[in-house]
Design a protein around this motif. Sequence first.
Motif, PDB file in Angstrom:
ATOM      1  N   UNK A   1     -58.126 -53.645  30.675  1.00 23.09           N
ATOM      2  CA  UNK A   1     -57.810 -54.951  30.100  1.00 23.09           C
ATOM      3  C   UNK A   1     -56.321 -55.254  30.216  1.00 23.09           C
ATOM      4  N   UNK A   2     -55.481 -54.259  29.964  1.00 23.67           N
ATOM      5  CA  UNK A   2     -54.034 -54.446  30.127  1.00 23.67           C
ATOM      6  C   UNK A   2     -53.678 -54.732  31.575  1.00 23.67           C
ATOM      7  N   UNK A   3     -54.314 -54.017  32.491  1.00 24.87           N
ATOM      8  CA  UNK A   3     -54.083 -54.220  33.919  1.00 24.87           C
ATOM      9  C   UNK A   3     -54.479 -55.636  34.339  1.00 24.87           C
ATOM     10  N   UNK A   4     -55.650 -56.057  33.906  1.00 22.24           N
ATOM     11  CA  UNK A   4     -56.131 -57.392  34.282  1.00 22.24           C
ATOM     12  C   UNK A   4     -55.252 -58.480  33.685  1.00 22.24           C
ATOM     13  N   UNK A   5     -54.764 -58.257  32.482  1.00 23.87           N
ATOM     14  CA  UNK A   5     -53.892 -59.227  31.833  1.00 23.87           C
ATOM     15  C   UNK A   5     -52.592 -59.388  32.612  1.00 23.87           C
ATOM     16  N   UNK A   6     -51.974 -58.270  32.994  1.00 25.96           N
ATOM     17  CA  UNK A   6     -50.730 -58.330  33.756  1.00 25.96           C
ATOM     18  C   UNK A   6     -50.967 -58.948  35.133  1.00 25.96           C
ATOM     19  N   UNK A   7     -52.011 -58.525  35.814  1.00 25.46           N
ATOM     20  CA  UNK A   7     -52.308 -59.045  37.147  1.00 25.46           C
ATOM     21  C   UNK A   7     -52.547 -60.545  37.112  1.00 25.46           C
ATOM     22  N   UNK A   8     -53.278 -61.001  36.095  1.00 26.01           N
ATOM     23  CA  UNK A   8     -53.553 -62.431  35.970  1.00 26.01           C
ATOM     24  C   UNK A   8     -52.269 -63.214  35.727  1.00 26.01           C
ATOM     25  N   UNK A   9     -51.366 -62.656  34.923  1.00 27.04           N
ATOM     26  CA  UNK A   9     -50.101 -63.341  34.655  1.00 27.04           C
ATOM     27  C   UNK A   9     -49.236 -63.404  35.912  1.00 27.04           C
ATOM     28  N   UNK A  10     -49.206 -62.320  36.668  1.00 32.10           N
ATOM     29  CA  UNK A  10     -48.435 -62.322  37.915  1.00 32.10           C
ATOM     30  C   UNK A  10     -48.999 -63.331  38.908  1.00 32.10           C
ATOM     31  N   UNK A  11     -50.315 -63.340  39.042  1.00 25.00           N
ATOM     32  CA  UNK A  11     -50.943 -64.256  39.993  1.00 25.00           C
ATOM     33  C   UNK A  11     -50.742 -65.708  39.573  1.00 25.00           C
ATOM     34  N   UNK A  12     -50.876 -65.975  38.278  1.00 22.89           N
ATOM     35  CA  UNK A  12     -50.686 -67.342  37.786  1.00 22.89           C
ATOM     36  C   UNK A  12     -49.249 -67.798  37.993  1.00 22.89           C
ATOM     37  N   UNK A  13     -48.289 -66.919  37.728  1.00 21.96           N
ATOM     38  CA  UNK A  13     -46.879 -67.280  37.908  1.00 21.96           C
ATOM     39  C   UNK A  13     -46.586 -67.601  39.369  1.00 21.96           C
ATOM     40  N   UNK A  14     -47.103 -66.776  40.284  1.00 26.14           N
ATOM     41  CA  UNK A  14     -46.889 -67.012  41.705  1.00 26.14           C
ATOM     42  C   UNK A  14     -47.530 -68.324  42.147  1.00 26.14           C
ATOM     43  N   UNK A  15     -48.765 -68.563  41.723  1.00 24.26           N
ATOM     44  CA  UNK A  15     -49.473 -69.786  42.109  1.00 24.26           C
ATOM     45  C   UNK A  15     -48.765 -71.028  41.577  1.00 24.26           C
ATOM     46  N   UNK A  16     -48.289 -70.963  40.345  1.00 29.03           N
ATOM     47  CA  UNK A  16     -47.589 -72.098  39.758  1.00 29.03           C
ATOM     48  C   UNK A  16     -46.278 -72.377  40.482  1.00 29.03           C
TER      49      UNK A  16
END
Length: 214
Positions: free
Chosen positions: A78-93
């Motif tokens: 869950x921690x891994x998915x949370x960090x990965x999602x934040x990184x991906x969202x930041x890059x996409x934005x």
Amino acid sequence: MRTSRARRAGGADGTENGGGRQWARADATRQALLDAALEVFADRGYADAGIAEIVERSGISVGSLYHHYGGKAGLYVALWEDLSAEQEAAAAQAVAAARKEGESDPIALFIAGARAYLRVCWERRDAARLFLGGEGPSGSSLMRRSRAQHWIAQNTKLLRGSSGEPPGRAEQVLSLVLTTVIGEAGREIATAENEEEASEIIEEVCRILIRLAR
């Protein structure tokens, strides 16, 4: 996110109904467990981290931990998915914002995304250090490889620009190299002494990526 969930569960007058309160409590429980798990994993390492200490630090019952995450491995994922999602969202934005401002050069868009990704490595450095260390439950190496392949595919697509042709071997290798550089840079950024040092590393990495990409 927790606020938006509570609002969606609220009544017509904007106040929370019973369901909204339950969502809020569940979110608070999950977040307390994740926060405590990250602290314990960071202090002890994944292998030596104990459920009892996570429960003690979180103030949440062991039953709730198993209900929400199924155990220590579930917390890690869950921690891994949370960090990965934040990184991906930041890059996409960042890429979307650059496009909105009129940027169309694929390399410039790639750099915008890379810079945003690396910035999250600093902002979420406690979590980034944990995962960059490579330790984790059974299957975590496969999880990391799968995520890396996802990033390589995304970066290849971005660097291709508007071309509808499939990428050649040289382009695939270039994307692999650039993605690897970004991943290794994330490790250095997460262990930087302060924000100034982290920012210097980010900008130097971006300069290197531009040279490699061109």
